[in-house]
Write a protein that holds these residues in place. Structure first.
Motif, PDB file in Angstrom:
ATOM      1  N   GLY A   1       1.024  -1.273  -0.006  1.00 57.67           N
ATOM      2  CA  GLY A   1      -0.053   0.005  -0.195  1.00 57.67           C
ATOM      3  C   GLY A   1       0.771   1.190  -0.145  1.00 57.67           C
ATOM      4  O   GLY A   1       0.322   2.303   0.399  1.00 57.67           O
ATOM      5  N   GLY A   2       2.091   1.287  -0.327  1.00 55.40           N
ATOM      6  CA  GLY A   2       3.032   2.256  -0.250  1.00 55.40           C
ATOM      7  C   GLY A   2       3.729   2.571   1.159  1.00 55.40           C
ATOM      8  O   GLY A   2       3.433   1.778   2.203  1.00 55.40           O
ATOM      9  N   ALA A   3       4.724   3.415   1.215  1.00 53.34           N
ATOM     10  CA  ALA A   3       5.482   3.317   2.445  1.00 53.34           C
ATOM     11  C   ALA A   3       4.683   3.855   3.661  1.00 53.34           C
ATOM     12  O   ALA A   3       5.175   3.286   4.692  1.00 53.34           O
ATOM     13  CB  ALA A   3       6.617   4.632   2.134  1.00 53.34           C
TER      14      ALA A   3
ATOM     15  N   ALA B   1       9.798   6.865   6.374  1.00 54.53           N
ATOM     16  CA  ALA B   1      10.924   6.305   6.779  1.00 54.53           C
ATOM     17  C   ALA B   1      11.114   6.749   8.208  1.00 54.53           C
ATOM     18  O   ALA B   1      11.903   6.005   9.159  1.00 54.53           O
ATOM     19  CB  ALA B   1      12.168   6.578   6.002  1.00 54.53           C
ATOM     20  N   GLN B   2      10.920   7.872   8.580  1.00 51.11           N
ATOM     21  CA  GLN B   2      11.437   8.414   9.973  1.00 51.11           C
ATOM     22  C   GLN B   2      10.482   7.668  10.713  1.00 51.11           C
ATOM     23  O   GLN B   2      10.701   7.465  12.029  1.00 51.11           O
ATOM     24  CB  GLN B   2      11.249   9.850   9.977  1.00 51.11           C
ATOM     25  CG  GLN B   2      11.971  10.679  10.837  1.00 51.11           C
ATOM     26  CD  GLN B   2      11.647  12.262  11.013  1.00 51.11           C
ATOM     27  OE1 GLN B   2      11.276  12.742   9.862  1.00 51.11           O
ATOM     28  NE2 GLN B   2      11.863  12.916  11.810  1.00 51.11           N
ATOM     29  N   ASN B   3       9.121   7.461  10.466  1.00 52.75           N
ATOM     30  CA  ASN B   3       8.308   7.007  11.296  1.00 52.75           C
ATOM     31  C   ASN B   3       8.603   5.675  11.637  1.00 52.75           C
ATOM     32  O   ASN B   3       8.355   5.085  12.721  1.00 52.75           O
ATOM     33  CB  ASN B   3       6.805   7.070  10.753  1.00 52.75           C
ATOM     34  CG  ASN B   3       6.138   8.626  10.667  1.00 52.75           C
ATOM     35  OD1 ASN B   3       6.744   9.290  11.402  1.00 52.75           O
ATOM     36  ND2 ASN B   3       5.383   8.678   9.727  1.00 52.75           N
ATOM     37  N   LEU B   4       9.058   4.974  10.753  1.00 48.27           N
ATOM     38  CA  LEU B   4       9.542   3.462  10.742  1.00 48.27           C
ATOM     39  C   LEU B   4      10.700   3.254  11.687  1.00 48.27           C
ATOM     40  O   LEU B   4      10.644   2.310  12.409  1.00 48.27           O
ATOM     41  CB  LEU B   4       9.714   2.829   9.090  1.00 48.27           C
ATOM     42  CG  LEU B   4       9.438   1.286   9.289  1.00 48.27           C
ATOM     43  CD1 LEU B   4       8.348   0.654  10.114  1.00 48.27           C
ATOM     44  CD2 LEU B   4       9.357   0.886   7.812  1.00 48.27           C
ATOM     45  N   ILE B   5      11.499   4.474  11.544  1.00 49.42           N
ATOM     46  CA  ILE B   5      12.708   4.316  12.282  1.00 49.42           C
ATOM     47  C   ILE B   5      12.651   4.366  13.794  1.00 49.42           C
ATOM     48  O   ILE B   5      13.260   3.694  14.580  1.00 49.42           O
ATOM     49  CB  ILE B   5      13.906   5.080  11.619  1.00 49.42           C
ATOM     50  CG1 ILE B   5      14.701   4.520  10.413  1.00 49.42           C
ATOM     51  CG2 ILE B   5      15.048   5.375  12.814  1.00 49.42           C
ATOM     52  CD1 ILE B   5      15.543   5.258   9.653  1.00 49.42           C
TER      53      ILE B   5
END
Length: 199
Positions: free
Chosen positions: A124-126, A157-161
């Motif tokens: 569904g996208g990043a 990416a920031q949220n996932l990190i």
């Protein structure tokens, strides 16, 4: 249990993939062995990417509009109505490898797979990376996040990190201005050695 009708469609679409689309995919660093292994197909109008679940059963299709003949402003990618994002690449988590890259799209994922790098993506996208997938990734020591070089990709990416603090962010900042993803990285002339340097 694998839905027989779905399996039949996967094979039917894969067998219908025209040479011009295959050539297009080859030029985008998707070799025939990957196209065949992952059963990339064609409905007669659009490219199909069969998505499978943790049990390796096909559950729905992601679609990609005709890259050569469809110049409309409609979205490039979409998936079947009523389906929610699935993790694409479960086999790389079920049988863990020493390293894993999380990327943003199905074709980016397959480009890295073709170069021997285990990769997963959300369909569904990043921004749709589900919290329920996070526990599976905590034990993978060499974990990398390589999303598109745009605002949405960098925010995701920031949220996932924040959820996976041991993961390392891989920046594609060296790309030309109008290029932003893993496929662009290789189409621009970079090699797997160049990507390994980024890692």
């Amino acid at each position: 249990m694998q839905d027989e009708k779905m399996l039949q469609l996967v094979n039917e679409y894969h067998n219908a993939l025209p040479e011009r689309i295959r050539t297009y995919l080859n030029q985008r660093h998707l070799p025939n062995e990957i196209i065949n292994k992952f059963k990339i197909g064609w409905t007669g109008k659009i490219i199909t990417i069969p998505i499978y679940n943790k049990d390796n059963e096909y559950i729905f299709f992601k679609f990609r509009k005709d890259p050569i003949w469809d110049g409309s402003s409609t979205p490039k990618y979409w998936y079947q109505k009523g389906k929610s994002a699935e993790l694409y690449g479960w086999e790389n988590i079920v049988s863990p490898k020493p390293m894993l890259v999380i990327c943003e799209g199905e074709f980016d994922r397959l480009v890295l797979e073709s170069k021997g790098i285990p990769t997963i993506s959300s369909t569904g996208g990043a921004a749709t990376f589900k919290d329920e997938w996070i526990p599976y990734l905590k034990e993978i020591s060499n974990l990398y996040i390589c999303f598109d070089r745009d605002e949405a990709g960098m925010t995701a990416a920031q949220n996932l990190i924040e959820k996976l603090p041991h993961a390392r962010y891989v920046s594609l900042s060296g790309l030309p201005q109008d290029k932003k993803d893993i496929t662009d990285f290789f189409v621009s002339g970079n090699t797997i050695a160049d990507f390994n340097k980024l890692l």
